[in-house]
Design a protein around this motif. Structure first.
Motif, PDB file in Angstrom:
ATOM      1  N   LEU A 126       0.842  -1.197   0.000  1.00  0.00           N
ATOM      2  CA  LEU A 126       0.000   0.000   0.000  1.00  0.00           C
ATOM      3  C   LEU A 126       0.877   1.247   0.000  1.00  0.00           C
ATOM      4  CD1 LEU A 126      -2.771   1.395   0.317  1.00  0.00           C
ATOM      5  CD2 LEU A 126      -2.496   1.158   2.800  1.00  0.00           C
TER       6      LEU A 126
ATOM      7  N   VAL B 178       1.281   5.322   0.138  1.00  0.00           N
ATOM      8  CA  VAL B 178       0.677   6.586   0.567  1.00  0.00           C
ATOM      9  C   VAL B 178       1.738   7.662   0.331  1.00  0.00           C
ATOM     10  CG1 VAL B 178      -0.159   7.930   2.525  1.00  0.00           C
ATOM     11  CG2 VAL B 178      -0.811   5.532   2.314  1.00  0.00           C
TER      12      VAL B 178
ATOM     13  N   ARG C 112       5.635  18.549   2.878  1.00  0.00           N
ATOM     14  CA  ARG C 112       5.814  19.572   3.910  1.00  0.00           C
ATOM     15  C   ARG C 112       6.964  19.149   4.810  1.00  0.00           C
ATOM     16  NH1 ARG C 112       1.258  16.487   6.548  1.00  0.00           N
ATOM     17  NH2 ARG C 112       2.271  15.857   8.480  1.00  0.00           N
TER      18      ARG C 112
ATOM     19  N   ASP D 264       7.883  19.222   8.667  1.00  0.00           N
ATOM     20  CA  ASP D 264       7.436  19.502  10.034  1.00  0.00           C
ATOM     21  C   ASP D 264       8.615  19.748  10.965  1.00  0.00           C
ATOM     22  OD1 ASP D 264       4.760  19.255   9.354  1.00  0.00           O
ATOM     23  OD2 ASP D 264       4.763  17.089   9.674  1.00  0.00           O
TER      24      ASP D 264
ATOM     25  N   VAL E 101       3.245   2.183   3.165  1.00  0.00           N
ATOM     26  CA  VAL E 101       2.649   2.074   4.494  1.00  0.00           C
ATOM     27  C   VAL E 101       2.343   0.619   4.848  1.00  0.00           C
ATOM     28  CG1 VAL E 101       0.600   2.713   5.830  1.00  0.00           C
ATOM     29  CG2 VAL E 101       1.836   4.439   4.550  1.00  0.00           C
ATOM     30  N   GLN E 102       2.085  -0.214   3.825  1.00  0.00           N
ATOM     31  CA  GLN E 102       2.045  -1.666   4.038  1.00  0.00           C
ATOM     32  C   GLN E 102       3.020  -2.310   3.062  1.00  0.00           C
ATOM     33  OE1 GLN E 102      -1.983  -3.213   3.975  1.00  0.00           O
ATOM     34  NE2 GLN E 102      -2.453  -2.342   5.985  1.00  0.00           N
TER      35      GLN E 102
ATOM     36  N   GLY F 176       1.902  -3.939   8.128  1.00  0.00           N
ATOM     37  CA  GLY F 176       2.065  -2.506   8.322  1.00  0.00           C
ATOM     38  C   GLY F 176       3.508  -2.133   8.601  1.00  0.00           C
ATOM     39  N   VAL F 177       3.889  -0.961   8.130  1.00  0.00           N
ATOM     40  CA  VAL F 177       5.289  -0.522   8.281  1.00  0.00           C
ATOM     41  C   VAL F 177       5.695  -0.439   9.754  1.00  0.00           C
ATOM     42  CG1 VAL F 177       4.618   1.932   8.146  1.00  0.00           C
ATOM     43  CG2 VAL F 177       6.957   1.264   7.625  1.00  0.00           C
ATOM     44  N   PHE F 178       4.724  -0.144  10.647  1.00  0.00           N
ATOM     45  CA  PHE F 178       5.089   0.008  12.065  1.00  0.00           C
ATOM     46  C   PHE F 178       5.282  -1.343  12.754  1.00  0.00           C
ATOM     47  CE2 PHE F 178       2.310   3.844  11.208  1.00  0.00           C
ATOM     48  CZ  PHE F 178       3.383   4.651  10.892  1.00  0.00           C
TER      49      PHE F 178
ATOM     50  N   ASN G  18       9.346   8.215   7.894  1.00  0.00           N
ATOM     51  CA  ASN G  18      10.552   8.926   8.323  1.00  0.00           C
ATOM     52  C   ASN G  18      11.651   7.884   8.473  1.00  0.00           C
ATOM     53  OD1 ASN G  18       9.547  11.725   8.714  1.00  0.00           O
ATOM     54  ND2 ASN G  18       8.205  10.712  10.196  1.00  0.00           N
TER      55      ASN G  18
ATOM     56  N   PHE H 270       5.573  14.739  10.537  1.00  0.00           N
ATOM     57  CA  PHE H 270       4.971  14.144  11.735  1.00  0.00           C
ATOM     58  C   PHE H 270       3.817  13.246  11.310  1.00  0.00           C
ATOM     59  CE2 PHE H 270       6.364  18.228  14.109  1.00  0.00           C
ATOM     60  CZ  PHE H 270       7.662  17.744  14.196  1.00  0.00           C
ATOM     61  N   ILE H 271       3.711  12.086  11.946  1.00  0.00           N
ATOM     62  CA  ILE H 271       2.705  11.090  11.548  1.00  0.00           C
ATOM     63  C   ILE H 271       1.636  10.890  12.615  1.00  0.00           C
ATOM     64  CG2 ILE H 271       4.338   9.914  10.028  1.00  0.00           C
ATOM     65  CD1 ILE H 271       4.593   7.752  12.196  1.00  0.00           C
TER      66      ILE H 271
ATOM     67  N   ILE I 100      -2.326   8.046  15.688  1.00  0.00           N
ATOM     68  CA  ILE I 100      -1.736   7.958  14.347  1.00  0.00           C
ATOM     69  C   ILE I 100      -2.620   8.739  13.380  1.00  0.00           C
ATOM     70  CG2 ILE I 100      -0.909   6.353  12.578  1.00  0.00           C
ATOM     71  CD1 ILE I 100       0.377   5.832  15.273  1.00  0.00           C
TER      72      ILE I 100
ATOM     73  N   PRO J  76      -3.586   8.921   7.180  1.00  0.00           N
ATOM     74  CA  PRO J  76      -2.980   8.168   6.069  1.00  0.00           C
ATOM     75  C   PRO J  76      -2.059   7.030   6.526  1.00  0.00           C
ATOM     76  CG  PRO J  76      -2.148  10.439   6.143  1.00  0.00           C
ATOM     77  CD  PRO J  76      -3.228  10.347   7.161  1.00  0.00           C
ATOM     78  N   TYR J  77      -1.582   7.109   7.770  1.00  0.00           N
ATOM     79  CA  TYR J  77      -0.591   6.132   8.234  1.00  0.00           C
ATOM     80  C   TYR J  77      -1.201   4.982   9.038  1.00  0.00           C
ATOM     81  CZ  TYR J  77       2.051  10.116   6.777  1.00  0.00           C
ATOM     82  OH  TYR J  77       2.534  11.148   6.017  1.00  0.00           O
TER      83      TYR J  77
ATOM     84  N   PRO K  11      -3.065   2.382   8.239  1.00  0.00           N
ATOM     85  CA  PRO K  11      -2.846   1.013   7.749  1.00  0.00           C
ATOM     86  C   PRO K  11      -1.471   0.457   8.137  1.00  0.00           C
ATOM     87  CG  PRO K  11      -3.792   2.398   6.018  1.00  0.00           C
ATOM     88  CD  PRO K  11      -3.404   3.321   7.148  1.00  0.00           C
ATOM     89  N   GLY K  12      -0.562   1.338   8.516  1.00  0.00           N
ATOM     90  CA  GLY K  12       0.771   0.906   8.946  1.00  0.00           C
ATOM     91  C   GLY K  12       0.769   0.160  10.262  1.00  0.00           C
ATOM     92  N   LEU K  13      -0.369   0.169  10.984  1.00  0.00           N
ATOM     93  CA  LEU K  13      -0.456  -0.536  12.271  1.00  0.00           C
ATOM     94  C   LEU K  13      -0.730  -2.033  12.105  1.00  0.00           C
ATOM     95  CD1 LEU K  13      -2.573   2.035  14.332  1.00  0.00           C
ATOM     96  CD2 LEU K  13      -0.108   1.575  14.531  1.00  0.00           C
ATOM     97  N   LYS K  14      -1.075  -2.445  10.871  1.00  0.00           N
ATOM     98  CA  LYS K  14      -1.448  -3.855  10.661  1.00  0.00           C
ATOM     99  C   LYS K  14      -0.318  -4.800  11.095  1.00  0.00           C
ATOM    100  CE  LYS K  14      -2.862  -7.132   7.100  1.00  0.00           C
ATOM    101  NZ  LYS K  14      -2.954  -7.408   5.658  1.00  0.00           N
TER     102      LYS K  14
ATOM    103  N   ASP L  87       7.970   7.872  14.440  1.00  0.00           N
ATOM    104  CA  ASP L  87       8.026   6.483  13.963  1.00  0.00           C
ATOM    105  C   ASP L  87       7.684   5.520  15.091  1.00  0.00           C
ATOM    106  OD1 ASP L  87       8.412   4.420  12.122  1.00  0.00           O
ATOM    107  OD2 ASP L  87      10.605   4.561  12.107  1.00  0.00           O
TER     108      ASP L  87
END
Lengths: 159, 159
Positions: A11, A13, A18, A20, A85-86, A97-99, A108, B25-26, B54, B57-58, B60-63, B140
């Motif tokens: 996936l 995104v 920007r 931050d 993101v996935q 998921g990336v996390f 990041n 920032f996410i 979160i 947009p991010y 789905p990264g929790l999957k 992150d």
């Protein structure tokens, strides 16, 4: 190996355009790993000695680091995509998921490693345990949180 | 307590006015700590439950994150000075290099914490072990490196 292709099930995104917060690189990391395929998937305590070079203005920041056996290193994964993101690390259509991954591809792309200090020089730190590319930009060094007691003056409150 | 004063013995190096990399920032971190004086010096495994929100947009990264008991959280210490390369935490005239401290004041003020996952929600992660201010920007989340095995396809080389 194509490190930049999108695989089935992943996936994307797009990263917003920007800023931050801004990072300033404070040095770079010298490793024997010249390409992304050369990099091990995770650093190992008996991996090769790598040299973390510190740029001139930040060298006084090393004072006292020789007291620590283990340090945390933060670095910028400068070649990594930021929009996945996935991800499907096994390229089998199943996405995570990336996390829930320690993949270098992240919104990041900051890598963190816990490494063993071999020597502290005036302009560099020699360590074992890194897995990043030669030339990776350095963001920060901190003592490992285990074995660290925050030095502090007494506080006015009872905190 | 004045968090922004320079103390005797400290060394200032102005941050260069350049952007080597940009952060986006996410999300943000909700904690009970409303001022810098409220923050504990280090997070504790039996500290209060904090909520890592979160941005849309991010999410789905929790999957897959629910598989992990411990995660690493990176966040931006948005109130911190960036120019103190040597610091005197005890205000006793003796200075230590920033890389030998886990002080929030750093050239790139990124905090890292290892925390315990209490729950993963569709738009947030509840954790214990944070010590940062309420509203701290999120950079992150990664699984703790202990207990993480990189999933991967076979490589063409023998690596």
């Amino acid at each position: 190996m194509d490190h930049d292709a999108t695989r089935i099930g992943e996936l994307e995104v797009p990263l917003p355009d920007r800023t931050d917060a801004r990072l300033v690189f404070i040095g770079r990391i010298r490793t024997p790993f010249k390409t992304r395929d050369d990099c091990p998937r995770q650093g190992s305590p008996d991996g090769p000695i790598c040299r973390i070079e510190i740029d001139e203005p930040y060298r006084p920041g090393l004072k006292g680091l020789e007291k620590y056996e283990r340090i945390e290193v933060l670095y910028w994964l400068h070649l990594a995509r930021r929009d996945l993101v996935q991800q499907s690390p096994k390229a089998d259509g199943r996405a995570t998921g990336v996390f829930a991954l320690r993949s270098p591809l992240r919104p990041n792309p900051i890598g963190s490693a816990l490494v063993t200090v071999i020597a502290v020089e005036p302009d560099a730190v020699l360590v074992r345990g890194l897995d990043c590319l030669d030339g990776t930009p350095l963001i920060d060094i901190k003592p490992d949180r285990c074995g660290y007691s925050p030095p502090a003056a007494l506080r006015p409150t009872s905190q």
